[in-house]
Design a protein around this motif. Structure first.
Motif, PDB file in Angstrom:
ATOM      1  N   HIS A 158       0.825  -1.209   0.000  1.00 27.98           N
ATOM      2  CA  HIS A 158       0.000   0.000   0.000  1.00 27.98           C
ATOM      3  C   HIS A 158       0.860   1.261   0.000  1.00 27.98           C
ATOM      4  O   HIS A 158       1.529   1.561   0.981  1.00 27.98           O
ATOM      5  CB  HIS A 158      -0.890  -0.035   1.239  1.00 27.98           C
ATOM      6  N   SER A 205      -6.962  -2.129  -0.197  1.00 28.23           N
ATOM      7  CA  SER A 205      -6.772  -2.822   1.084  1.00 28.23           C
ATOM      8  C   SER A 205      -8.087  -3.340   1.644  1.00 28.23           C
ATOM      9  O   SER A 205      -8.173  -4.473   2.114  1.00 28.23           O
ATOM     10  CB  SER A 205      -6.125  -1.890   2.117  1.00 28.23           C
ATOM     11  N   GLN A 218      -6.994  -6.456   3.817  1.00 31.65           N
ATOM     12  CA  GLN A 218      -5.642  -6.305   4.357  1.00 31.65           C
ATOM     13  C   GLN A 218      -5.560  -4.952   5.047  1.00 31.65           C
ATOM     14  O   GLN A 218      -5.834  -3.936   4.431  1.00 31.65           O
ATOM     15  CB  GLN A 218      -4.583  -6.385   3.258  1.00 31.65           C
ATOM     16  N   LYS A 219      -5.168  -4.919   6.281  1.00 30.79           N
ATOM     17  CA  LYS A 219      -5.172  -3.683   7.067  1.00 30.79           C
ATOM     18  C   LYS A 219      -3.786  -3.293   7.560  1.00 30.79           C
ATOM     19  O   LYS A 219      -3.632  -2.748   8.620  1.00 30.79           O
ATOM     20  CB  LYS A 219      -6.102  -3.850   8.279  1.00 30.79           C
TER      21      LYS A 219
END
Length: 145
Positions: free
Chosen positions: A7, A17, A22-23
């Protein structure tokens, strides 16, 4: 294994994300792949000028702490990046895109399988959907300026 997204700030990252669930935030490839098994790794890049303009408006309109610390009321995009940005360069959020994609050996890590472009995101994401059975991309956090 699965898909791993790197990211880069202001490159549709929140949308991607969230879609991938996905964090992990804005981590360079050297950190985000540490200890991860190899899988399909990709990122999204953006025209650097457009990214700088988007970042300026994001900081001005959405981040009181940055705005008060680094921006005058009459700040322009050009004055911000030519006169003020040097003071915030150490902040990960404002680093160049290569910072997120580089490893010790090359400008773009060989662990990255694909780079998609913000400017052609709709077409690039459609290709990713077909190849990896991904859901539709929901647009989040768009600038209106």
């Amino acid at each position: 294994m699965g898909i791993k997204y790197i990211h880069i700030p202001k490159t549709a990252g929140l949308s991607i994300s969230d879609t991938l669930k996905q964090k992990e935030g804005h981590q360079p490839i050297m950190w985000s792949l540490r200890g991860s098994p190899l899988g399909f790794v990709f990122s999204c890049v953006r025209n650097p000028y457009d990214r700088a303009v988007s970042m300026y408006y994001f900081l001005r309109n959405n981040s009181n702490s940055y705005r008060h610390q680094f921006m005058a009321e009459v700040e322009t995009v050009n004055s911000f990046w030519t006169e003020k940005a040097i003071h915030i360069r150490p902040v990960t959020f404002t680093k160049p895109q290569t910072y997120f994609l580089s490893d010790k050996k090359s400008l773009v890590s060989s662990r990255i399988n694909k780079i998609i472009r913000f400017e052609s995101l709709e077409d690039d994401w459609a290709e990713m959907q077909k190849l990896h059975n991904l859901p539709k991309l929901e647009h989040k956090n768009t600038n209106t300026a």
